[in-house]
Design a protein around this motif. Structure first.
Motif, PDB file in Angstrom:
ATOM      1  N   ARG A   1       0.815  -1.222   0.000  1.00 35.59           N
ATOM      2  CA  ARG A   1       0.000   0.000   0.000  1.00 35.59           C
ATOM      3  C   ARG A   1       0.846   1.268   0.000  1.00 35.59           C
ATOM      4  O   ARG A   1       0.587   2.195  -0.766  1.00 35.59           O
ATOM      5  N   PHE A   2       1.859   1.313   0.872  1.00 28.81           N
ATOM      6  CA  PHE A   2       2.666   2.528   0.950  1.00 28.81           C
ATOM      7  C   PHE A   2       3.515   2.727  -0.301  1.00 28.81           C
ATOM      8  O   PHE A   2       3.712   3.857  -0.746  1.00 28.81           O
ATOM      9  N   SER A   3       4.024   1.653  -0.876  1.00 32.32           N
ATOM     10  CA  SER A   3       4.792   1.784  -2.120  1.00 32.32           C
ATOM     11  C   SER A   3       3.888   2.321  -3.223  1.00 32.32           C
ATOM     12  O   SER A   3       4.282   3.190  -4.007  1.00 32.32           O
ATOM     13  N   TYR A   4       2.660   1.811  -3.277  1.00 34.73           N
ATOM     14  CA  TYR A   4       1.688   2.249  -4.283  1.00 34.73           C
ATOM     15  C   TYR A   4       1.410   3.753  -4.140  1.00 34.73           C
ATOM     16  O   TYR A   4       1.457   4.502  -5.116  1.00 34.73           O
ATOM     17  N   LEU A   5       1.146   4.196  -2.918  1.00 33.97           N
ATOM     18  CA  LEU A   5       0.881   5.618  -2.687  1.00 33.97           C
ATOM     19  C   LEU A   5       2.114   6.469  -2.965  1.00 33.97           C
ATOM     20  O   LEU A   5       2.016   7.549  -3.561  1.00 33.97           O
ATOM     21  N   ALA A   6       3.280   5.991  -2.542  1.00 30.64           N
ATOM     22  CA  ALA A   6       4.511   6.764  -2.718  1.00 30.64           C
ATOM     23  C   ALA A   6       4.844   6.963  -4.192  1.00 30.64           C
ATOM     24  O   ALA A   6       5.197   8.072  -4.611  1.00 30.64           O
ATOM     25  N   TRP A   7       4.738   5.915  -4.980  1.00 29.73           N
ATOM     26  CA  TRP A   7       5.072   6.049  -6.398  1.00 29.73           C
ATOM     27  C   TRP A   7       4.052   6.901  -7.133  1.00 29.73           C
ATOM     28  O   TRP A   7       4.405   7.635  -8.065  1.00 29.73           O
ATOM     29  N   ASN A   8       2.787   6.856  -6.740  1.00 30.29           N
ATOM     30  CA  ASN A   8       1.794   7.753  -7.337  1.00 30.29           C
ATOM     31  C   ASN A   8       2.077   9.201  -6.954  1.00 30.29           C
ATOM     32  O   ASN A   8       1.932  10.103  -7.773  1.00 30.29           O
ATOM     33  N   CYS A   9       2.495   9.422  -5.712  1.00 32.31           N
ATOM     34  CA  CYS A   9       2.860  10.771  -5.271  1.00 32.31           C
ATOM     35  C   CYS A   9       4.075  11.275  -6.036  1.00 32.31           C
ATOM     36  O   CYS A   9       4.096  12.408  -6.501  1.00 32.31           O
TER      37      CYS A   9
ATOM     38  N   LEU B   1       7.044   9.355   1.816  1.00 33.31           N
ATOM     39  CA  LEU B   1       6.307   9.962   0.704  1.00 33.31           C
ATOM     40  C   LEU B   1       4.835   9.551   0.731  1.00 33.31           C
ATOM     41  O   LEU B   1       3.954  10.363   0.415  1.00 33.31           O
ATOM     42  N   ALA B   2       4.547   8.320   1.133  1.00 29.03           N
ATOM     43  CA  ALA B   2       3.156   7.867   1.233  1.00 29.03           C
ATOM     44  C   ALA B   2       2.410   8.666   2.297  1.00 29.03           C
ATOM     45  O   ALA B   2       1.261   9.076   2.085  1.00 29.03           O
ATOM     46  N   TRP B   3       3.054   8.893   3.448  1.00 33.33           N
ATOM     47  CA  TRP B   3       2.397   9.681   4.492  1.00 33.33           C
ATOM     48  C   TRP B   3       2.199  11.121   4.057  1.00 33.33           C
ATOM     49  O   TRP B   3       1.173  11.749   4.376  1.00 33.33           O
ATOM     50  N   ILE B   4       3.148  11.676   3.313  1.00 31.66           N
ATOM     51  CA  ILE B   4       2.983  13.036   2.775  1.00 31.66           C
ATOM     52  C   ILE B   4       1.782  13.071   1.836  1.00 31.66           C
ATOM     53  O   ILE B   4       0.959  13.993   1.882  1.00 31.66           O
ATOM     54  N   TYR B   5       1.672  12.054   0.995  1.00 30.71           N
ATOM     55  CA  TYR B   5       0.550  11.962   0.054  1.00 30.71           C
ATOM     56  C   TYR B   5      -0.773  11.881   0.798  1.00 30.71           C
ATOM     57  O   TYR B   5      -1.746  12.561   0.440  1.00 30.71           O
ATOM     58  N   ILE B   6      -0.821  11.070   1.841  1.00 30.34           N
ATOM     59  CA  ILE B   6      -2.041  10.932   2.637  1.00 30.34           C
ATOM     60  C   ILE B   6      -2.398  12.264   3.293  1.00 30.34           C
ATOM     61  O   ILE B   6      -3.556  12.699   3.261  1.00 30.34           O
ATOM     62  N   LEU B   7      -1.403  12.932   3.881  1.00 28.35           N
ATOM     63  CA  LEU B   7      -1.652  14.228   4.529  1.00 28.35           C
ATOM     64  C   LEU B   7      -2.117  15.276   3.528  1.00 28.35           C
ATOM     65  O   LEU B   7      -3.031  16.061   3.816  1.00 28.35           O
ATOM     66  N   LEU B   8      -1.498  15.311   2.341  1.00 28.74           N
ATOM     67  CA  LEU B   8      -1.927  16.258   1.308  1.00 28.74           C
ATOM     68  C   LEU B   8      -3.362  15.984   0.874  1.00 28.74           C
ATOM     69  O   LEU B   8      -4.136  16.912   0.625  1.00 28.74           O
TER      70      LEU B   8
END
Length: 170
Positions: free
Chosen positions: A18-26, A132-139
């Protein structure tokens, strides 16, 4: 314990947690914004000529960027589906309205297989991917809150200005 072999994250073969998926999309979104921003600063009139209203060559550039974003979004979705032990063909649901939202939510919230599956061993999430995933979630959360709060604030300002004008007229 199985040995993990490092593979390219830009290839559809393999798995994404999940976090890799979010991070690479970010990361994809950040790179796209930077490239488009640099292009817009260097060639400001190539998108739309304000005098004639004609589209310039910049629209071709945007189309190429959009196709690249589309391609990598499919790659990341396929890898995430592999982590859930699903076929990558399900990524075509991204083209179906409403199904794409359901698929996105499923990929974000459903945990992956913690053991090897048909698509290989679990891929460890790198430290920078977690950040980067947490940054994406926060944004995302801040964006939703801003979308709710800004119209309310604008309405408040408008009412306050009208009230002030009415008080001055009396």
């Amino acid at each position: 314990m199985t040995q993990y072999v490092q593979e390219s994250a830009l290839n559809a073969a393999g798995r994404f947690g999940r976090f890799s998926y979010l991070a690479w999309n970010c990361l994809l979104a950040i790179v796209a914004v930077i490239i488009i921003g640099i292009f817009a600063v260097i060639f400001p009139t190539t998108f739309i000529n304000m005098e004639t209203g004609n589209f310039g060559g910049g629209m071709i550039f945007l189309a190429v960027i959009y196709i690249a974003i589309f391609y990598f979004t499919f790659v990341f979705t396929i890898r995430r589906l592999h982590d859930r032990n699903h076929t990558g063909w399900l990524s075509l649901l991204m083209l179906v309205p409403l199904a794409n939202v359901i698929l996105m939510l499923y990929l974000i919230f459903a945990p992956g297989d913690d053991r090897s599956n048909s698509y290989g061993s679990p891929r460890p999430t790198a430290g920078w991917e977690t950040i980067l995933a947490w940054i994406y979630i926060l944004l995302f959360v801040v964006g939703i809150l801003a979308a709710i709060a800004l119209p309310s604030y604008q309405s408040y300002i408008l009412r306050a200005n009208q009230s002030q004008i009415e008080m001055q007229q009396q």
